[in-house]
Design an enzyme around this catalytic site. Structure first.
Site, PDB file in Angstrom:
ATOM      1  N   HIS A 197       0.833  -1.216   0.000  1.00 14.06           N
ATOM      2  CA  HIS A 197       0.000   0.000   0.000  1.00 14.06           C
ATOM      3  C   HIS A 197       0.866   1.264   0.000  1.00 14.06           C
ATOM      4  CE1 HIS A 197      -3.494  -2.540   0.980  1.00 14.06           C
ATOM      5  NE2 HIS A 197      -2.690  -3.148   1.836  1.00 14.06           N
ATOM      6  N   SER A 318      15.509  20.065 -16.363  1.00 16.26           N
ATOM      7  CA  SER A 318      14.375  20.976 -16.503  1.00 16.26           C
ATOM      8  C   SER A 318      14.830  22.239 -17.212  1.00 16.26           C
ATOM      9  CB  SER A 318      13.803  21.332 -15.126  1.00 16.26           C
ATOM     10  OG  SER A 318      12.906  22.429 -15.217  1.00 16.26           O
ATOM     11  N   LYS A 324      16.875  20.104 -11.165  1.00 18.55           N
ATOM     12  CA  LYS A 324      16.061  18.923 -11.441  1.00 18.55           C
ATOM     13  C   LYS A 324      16.828  17.879 -12.259  1.00 18.55           C
ATOM     14  CE  LYS A 324      12.328  18.190 -10.741  1.00 18.55           C
ATOM     15  NZ  LYS A 324      11.167  18.605 -11.523  1.00 18.55           N
ATOM     16  N   ASN A 326      15.209  14.582 -13.958  1.00 15.12           N
ATOM     17  CA  ASN A 326      13.929  13.910 -14.142  1.00 15.12           C
ATOM     18  C   ASN A 326      14.103  12.499 -14.720  1.00 15.12           C
ATOM     19  OD1 ASN A 326      12.565  16.275 -13.310  1.00 15.12           O
ATOM     20  ND2 ASN A 326      12.677  17.099 -15.394  1.00 15.12           N
ATOM     21  N   GLU A 331       9.391   7.196 -16.979  1.00 12.58           N
ATOM     22  CA  GLU A 331       8.069   7.804 -17.173  1.00 12.58           C
ATOM     23  C   GLU A 331       7.526   7.507 -18.565  1.00 12.58           C
ATOM     24  OE1 GLU A 331       8.646  11.908 -16.290  1.00 12.58           O
ATOM     25  OE2 GLU A 331       8.811  11.601 -14.115  1.00 12.58           O
ATOM     26  N   GLN A 363      -6.343  -5.590 -42.592  1.00 11.38           N
ATOM     27  CA  GLN A 363      -5.127  -4.852 -42.930  1.00 11.38           C
ATOM     28  C   GLN A 363      -4.585  -4.114 -41.716  1.00 11.38           C
ATOM     29  OE1 GLN A 363      -4.708  -2.760 -46.802  1.00 11.38           O
ATOM     30  NE2 GLN A 363      -4.558  -0.912 -45.558  1.00 11.38           N
TER      31      GLN A 363
END
Length: 505
Positions: A197, A318, A324, A326, A331, A363
């Protein structure tokens, strides 16, 4: 009329008119003439001949009396006043030209051309079948195959020109699996947090988490084996729907093309695209597993977790915030998985309402299949690179562990002392409550306080305040102990050394 075959759904038929001995080599003209076997350099005069082809696609060689002709529908259109339908099998039924937008919409060459090698292989095999059936002489069969070899070389060399009108995934999967197994071996001594969880649950070995995805990929390869099995039946020789009127040995033809069996019903053969749906399902499940791995990676490399660090090669910055880094690679894996799921759903919707035999809707199979195969290959390669180059922060893994994750171990301790698990679970909950009230860790609780909760607590309770002891107790097969993880690594390594699409693992 001599059908030279219909490999991979490309319906190729020819009306060969007259009794001339015709032979040709590829040139800018639609037909060229040369006696005897083909010579690539020979270019002769254009000859009139009615030869119709369903799609303006590849050049096809056909044979008459120990010679052959090559048909280039693109050149035919470029060097004559015949409308576009003059180069199509069904053109005789029509008097007007197809709208250019419809021509483009209807054409599948941009997707089909990836199969140039398989298309030529199919024609070569069918020429042998026709020769065996007595419809071609040995010389004619040899001439056709020689001509097809020239076409193949043009495709392979990149010299085959496609007009505007007009290798494999299981290897990538194995490479991805090997990356997971290799990194699991490297990290099997690192203990980290296991989540349920998205909350801290129990300590596990980092390798155990990685191996969970390796086992998923093993199951995916099993699905690919099933996909291979469903594809391993040859439709060639089924005609348009009723079969072939010639004495073609379909079993020999199938063997020539590497199939283990033929499709037993010609109507099913021309309508069947289950193998495409099977592949799309395999791809969907594989990408779903990669997407879940990508989701974990995107969390674990964030500052909030800090368990792993992605290589700069699989990260971006960024345009506004200089600090940053990323995780665009993982993703994009997540995002593209949604598109692949959509391809499976969309193709099943194409199949669900079709009447029997062939319909033009089919097709759509190649667009879905080729796009998914290409995307899947990219995703597997990216995730392989991500796993191979990531850095595991062992210090962060250790600091994320907390003693409250050993609450289940308290229950197990009491069970070993003879308490029923239901009662042990409740008693462990009282210990958790006590540690929160006293604002201390489990190991800081006085033994006397524990014994007030249950007299079963003794001096040996201190042995459970260890993350190493916690993971080592899970020694049953599939567990997170060092021995259990090592056994998983051995099993998967053996699988990788013995796997093949034909195996029954």
């Amino acid at each position: 009329m001599i059908p030279l075959g219909r490999p991979l759904g490309c319906r190729t038929w020819a009306w060969l008119c007259g009794g001339q001995r015709l032979a040709a080599a590829a040139s800018s003209a639609a037909f060229t003439y040369q006696e005897g076997l083909p010579e690539p350099a020979a270019v002769c005069a254009v000859l009139p001949c009615v030869l119709l082809h369903e799609t303006p696609a590849l050049s096809y060689f056909f044979c008459i009396k120990n010679a052959f002709i090559v048909y280039d529908p693109l050149a035919l259109m470029a060097n004559s006043d015949v409308g576009p339908e003059g180069g199509k099998l069904w053109g005789g039924r029509f008097s007007g030209a197809v709208d250019p937008v419809m021509e483009k919409f209807n054409c599948s060459l941009q997707r089909d051309k990836i199969m140039f090698k398989e298309d030529i292989q199919g024609s070569v095999a069918y020429s042998r079948a026709l020769e065996k059936a007595g419809l071609l002489t040995p010389g004619e069969g040899t001439a056709i195959r020689s001509g097809l070899e020239l076409v193949l070389q043009e495709w392979l060399s990149g010299t085959f020109v496609v007009h505007h009108h007009d290798e494999d995934i299981h290897t990538a999967n194995e490479r991805r699996l090997k990356a997971l197994v290799s990194r699991s071996e490297d990290t099997k001594h690192i203990i980290t947090v296991g989540y349920t969880h998205l909350q801290r649950a129990q300590p596990v070995r980092f390798a155990h988490w990685l191996l969970s995805f390796a086992w998923w990929l093993r199951e995916d390869l099993g699905r690919l084996q099933q996909c291979h099995k469903s594809t391993d039946q040859c439709p060639l020789g089924s005609g348009a729907l009723a079969g072939t009127p010639f004495c073609v040995d379909r079993a020999a033809l199938a063997a020539d093309l590497g199939f283990s069996r033929v499709m037993s019903n010609s109507i099913m053969a021309v309508a069947d695209r289950d193998f495409v749906a099977d592949y799309l399902y395999f791809a969907t499940m594989l990408c779903t597993h990669l997407s879940r791995l990508a989701e974990d990676m995107s969390l674990y490399c964030s500052s909030e977790f800090g368990i792993v660090q992605l290589s700069d090669a699989y990260s971006t910055g960024s345009s506004l915030m200089p600090q940053k880094k990323n995780p665009d690679s993982v993703e994009l894996v997540r995002g593209k998985t949604g598109s692949i799921i959509g391809r499976l759903t969309g193709f099943l919707c194409v199949l669900k309402g079709l009447p029997s035999t062939y319909n033009k809707d089919l097709q759509e199979d190649k667009e879905a299949l080729f796009e998914v195969a290409a995307t899947l290959t990219d995703l597997v390669q990216v995730m392989t690179g991500v796993i191979n180059t990531m850095q595991v922060n062992e210090k962060a893994c250790r600091s994320a562990l907390s003693e409250n994750m050993l609450a289940t171990d308290i229950a197990y301790y009491l069970v070993r002392k003879g308490m029923a698990f239901r009662d042990a679970h409740s008693t462990a909950g009282e210990v958790v409550k006590l540690s929160e009230q006293m604002t201390v860790t489990f190991s800081q609780l006085p033994l006397s306080a524990l014994q007030k909760i249950s007299p079963l607590f003794a001096d040996d309770v201190s042995s459970i305040w260890s993350f190493e002891s916690s993971v080592e107790q899970y020694s049953a097969e599939g567990g997170t102990s060092l021995a259990a993880v090592s056994k998983q690594l051995q099993q998967l390594s053996h699988f990788l050394t013995t796997f093949s699409l034909d195996s029954k693992q």
